[in-house]
Scaffold this motif. Structure first.
Motif, PDB file in Angstrom:
ATOM      1  N   GLU A  41       0.847  -1.187   0.000  1.00  0.00           N
ATOM      2  CA  GLU A  41       0.000   0.000   0.000  1.00  0.00           C
ATOM      3  C   GLU A  41       0.884   1.240   0.000  1.00  0.00           C
ATOM      4  OE1 GLU A  41      -2.887  -0.145   3.106  1.00  0.00           O
ATOM      5  OE2 GLU A  41      -3.333  -2.265   2.756  1.00  0.00           O
ATOM      6  N   MET A  42       0.401   2.285  -0.656  1.00  0.00           N
ATOM      7  CA  MET A  42       1.195   3.500  -0.792  1.00  0.00           C
ATOM      8  C   MET A  42       0.396   4.705  -0.319  1.00  0.00           C
ATOM      9  SD  MET A  42       3.938   2.225  -2.252  1.00  0.00           S
ATOM     10  CE  MET A  42       4.828   3.629  -2.928  1.00  0.00           C
ATOM     11  N   THR A  43       1.102   5.790  -0.015  1.00  0.00           N
ATOM     12  CA  THR A  43       0.480   7.073   0.263  1.00  0.00           C
ATOM     13  C   THR A  43       1.017   8.058  -0.753  1.00  0.00           C
ATOM     14  OG1 THR A  43       0.226   6.662   2.630  1.00  0.00           O
ATOM     15  CG2 THR A  43       0.224   8.957   1.909  1.00  0.00           C
ATOM     16  N   LEU A  44       0.132   8.664  -1.529  1.00  0.00           N
ATOM     17  CA  LEU A  44       0.559   9.579  -2.575  1.00  0.00           C
ATOM     18  C   LEU A  44       1.053  10.889  -1.981  1.00  0.00           C
ATOM     19  CD1 LEU A  44      -2.303   9.044  -5.174  1.00  0.00           C
ATOM     20  CD2 LEU A  44      -0.046   7.970  -5.123  1.00  0.00           C
ATOM     21  N   ALA A  45       2.047  11.472  -2.626  1.00  0.00           N
ATOM     22  CA  ALA A  45       2.575  12.763  -2.195  1.00  0.00           C
ATOM     23  C   ALA A  45       1.456  13.795  -2.153  1.00  0.00           C
ATOM     24  CB  ALA A  45       3.678  13.216  -3.145  1.00  0.00           C
ATOM     25  N   ASP A  46       1.397  14.540  -1.060  1.00  0.00           N
ATOM     26  CA  ASP A  46       0.310  15.511  -0.847  1.00  0.00           C
ATOM     27  C   ASP A  46       0.774  16.910  -1.240  1.00  0.00           C
ATOM     28  OD1 ASP A  46      -2.085  16.597  -0.122  1.00  0.00           O
ATOM     29  OD2 ASP A  46      -1.603  16.702   2.022  1.00  0.00           O
ATOM     30  N   ASP A  47       1.173  17.054  -2.499  1.00  0.00           N
ATOM     31  CA  ASP A  47       1.668  18.347  -2.957  1.00  0.00           C
ATOM     32  C   ASP A  47       0.968  18.809  -4.234  1.00  0.00           C
ATOM     33  OD1 ASP A  47       2.686  16.546  -4.752  1.00  0.00           O
ATOM     34  OD2 ASP A  47       4.802  17.013  -4.400  1.00  0.00           O
ATOM     35  N   GLY A  48      -0.205  18.228  -4.496  1.00  0.00           N
ATOM     36  CA  GLY A  48      -0.984  18.648  -5.651  1.00  0.00           C
ATOM     37  C   GLY A  48      -0.542  18.055  -6.961  1.00  0.00           C
TER      38      GLY A  48
END
Length: 427
Positions: free
Chosen positions: A120-127
Motif C-alpha cells: 500500500e502507498m500514500t501519494l505525495a500531498d503536494d498537488g
C-alpha cells in the motif's frame, strides 16, 4: 499498446495466488521514517533494485545519482520487460528475486494489490495528482501505486487535407460527402474519417460518451455493467451507421481494421483517424503532414470518453526495504524528474500535474496538448481482475452489430450476459 491492455487484463486472472509479504498501510517516501501497519519501521537507507523496461533504463540511471546522494543509499537499475516482471512477482517476490520498484499499467495495479502482491502507498500531498490520477492506482479505497505517465486516444488529421481539426462528429459526417475520399474498392463508401470501432478498446470512448459504462460509477461495481444501457445502445447504433452506410467492409475485420486505417491515412485517402499517441511516429515517418487534436464532440453534445491509460510505479509487498523504495517512487515522480522524462527521453506525458500543466501551457507539441486535453475527458480503465472478462465478453459486440448479425440491443445484451456469467464462474 491496445493488445498490451488486453493481454494485461487477461493475465491478471492468472495471478490469483495466495500471497504473503510485508504489505503496508502507509508510506511516505519523503520522510526519514515511515509507517507500515501503524508502526514505525525505520529510516531510509540500504539498497534497492529498480526494474524497468529498455525504454526507461537511461532515464532512471540519469536520476539515480541524485537520489543516492540525497538519501545515502544504493540503487541498482535492472532491465526487465514490464509484463514479464509483473507476471513473475507472485513467485519471484517470495523468493527474493523481484525488484523493489517496478512499473505497471494502471489496469493491473488494483488486481495485484487485492491479491496481496503490492504494498500500500500514500501519494505525495503536494498537488501533483488529480482525482483521475488517484483513481488509476486505487481500488477499494486503498492506494497500491503511484501515477507515472498518462495516455489517451486522440484525433490525428492530415494538414494537407484539412486546415483545422474538426470539432464535432457532424463535421466528420459532412466530410464523407466529399468525393475525394470515396473508396475505390467499394462503391458508395468513404474513408474520410476512420476509427477502429470493431475493437472494444477503441469503441469504448464512443459508448462511454453516449453514457455507457463498465462497472458502475467508480469502475468497481461488477454487479452494474452498463454496456447494454439505453445510452450505450444508442452509441452502438451510431457506430452501426458508419459501418453500414459509410465505411468499406474492411472496417469490420477485427484482425486487419487497424492496419487498413493506418494505410488509408498514410496514403492520403483518410483526412482524420482516431488512434493512440503510439501511432504518431509511424505517421510522421511516412510523410503525413500530421496534425493532432482532441477527438470531436459526439452528436449528443457529449465529449468522446475513451479509457485513460498509462503506467504507475509499484512496490511489491515482498521488498525488504520498503521505506527506500517508497522514497524513490516519490523522487522519480517529482516535477523536475517528470519534465526530464518528457523533454530528454520518452516524450510521454507525466501524470504529475505541475509538469503536465507546464507542458500544456507551453503548447509547443500538438500531440502532447491533445493527449492532455483528451485525458481530462477520459475514463480510468477498471483496474480489478474482473475487467479481463469485459475484454472477452465485448470482443465481438461491435462486429455483431455492425455486420448485421444482431441488432444493437441484442449484441449489447449478449455481451453483458457473457461478462456476467464469466464473472460469476471465476470470481
Amino acid at each position: 499498446m491496445i493488445k498490451f491492455y488486453k493481454l494485461a487484463m487477461a493475465g491478471s486472472a492468472a495471478l490469483l495466488l495466495a500471497a504473503c509479504g510485508n504489505g503496508s498501510d502507509e508510506s511516505s517516501g519523503s520522510e526519514g521514517e515511515t509507517e507500515k501497519d501503524g508502526a514505525a519501521t525505520g529510516e531510509i537507507g540500504g539498497s534497492i533494485e529498480v526494474g524497468v523496461g529498455e525504454d526507461y533504463v537511461e532515464f532512471v540511471e540519469a536520476i539515480v545519482p541524485a537520489f543516492e546522494e540525497e538519501y545515502d543509499v544504493e540503487v541498482t537499475v535492472s532491465e526487465r520487460d514490464m509484463f514479464d516482471t509483473l507476471e513473475a512477482v507472485p513467485l519471484d517476490g517470495p523468493a527474493g528475486l523481484s525488484p523493489d520498484v517496478l512499473l505497471s499499467p494502471y489496469d493491473r495495479i488494483g488486481g495485484m494489490g487485492q491479491q496481496g502482491h503490492l504494498s500500500e502507498m500514500t501519494l505525495a500531498d503536494d498537488g501533483r495528482y488529480d482525482e483521475i490520477d488517484k483513481q488509476q492506482v486505487t481500488v477499494d479505497d486503498t492506494v497500491y501505486g503511484t501515477p507515472f505517465v498518462i495516455e489517451s486516444l486522440v484525433l490525428f488529421y492530415n494538414k494537407d487535407l484539412m486546415d483545422t481539426p474538426p470539432e464535432t462528429f457532424d463535421e466528420l459526417e459532412a466530410l464523407t460527402e466529399d468525393e475525394q475520399y470515396a473508396f475505390s474498392g467499394q462503391a458508395d463508401t468513404s474513408t474520410a474519417f476512420l476509427a477502429n470501432w470493431v475493437d472494444f478498446y477503441n469503441s469504448y470512448g464512443l459508448i462511454s460518451g453516449f453514457g455507457g459504462y463498465v462497472f458502475g460509477e467508480d469502475g468497481e461495481d461488477t454487479s452494474d455493467i452498463g454496456l447494454n444501457s439505453p445510452e450505450a445502445i444508442e452509441g452502438i447504433e451510431y457506430a452501426q451507421k458508419w459501418f453500414n452506410d459509410v465505411w468499406p467492409e474492411g472496417m469490420l475485420d477485427v484482425t486487419s481494421a487497424g492496419d487498413f486505417i493506418d494505410d488509408q491515412f498514410i496514403q492520403g485517402n483518410a483526412a482524420a483517424v482516431i488512434n493512440g499517441p503510439w501511432g504518431a511516429a509511424n505517421y510522421r515517418d511516412s510523410g503525413v503532414n500530421l496534425g493532432v487534436a482532441a477527438i470531436p464532440t459526439l452528436p449528443n453534445g457529449n465529449e468522446y470518453a475513451p479509457f485513460a491509460g498509462g503506467k504507475g510505479w509499484v512496490v511489491p509487498s515482498y521488498t525488504e526495504n520498503y521505506e527506500t523504495a517508497a522514497a524513490f517512487v516519490d523522487f522519480v515522480t517529482n516535477e523536475e524528474n517528470m519534465m526530464m522524462l518528457y523533454e530528454d527521453y520518452t516524450n510521454e506525458i507525466p501524470a504529475n500535474q505541475n509538469a503536465r500543466n507546464a507542458i500544456n501551457e507551453a503548447g509547443e507539441d500538438e500531440l502532447s496538448v491533445a493527449v492532455i486535453e483528451q485525458y481530462n475527458n477520459a475514463v480510468p480503465m477498471p483496474n480489478i481482475p474482473e475487467m479481463a472478462e469485459v475484454w472477452t465478453g465485448a470482443e465481438s459486440m461491435m462486429f455483431d452489430a455492425g455486420s448485421g448479425n444482431k441488432k444493437a440491443e441484442e449484441a449489447a445484451n449478449d455481451s453483458v450476459q457473457i461478462i456476467k456469467e464469466n464473472i460469476e464462474q471465476k470470481y
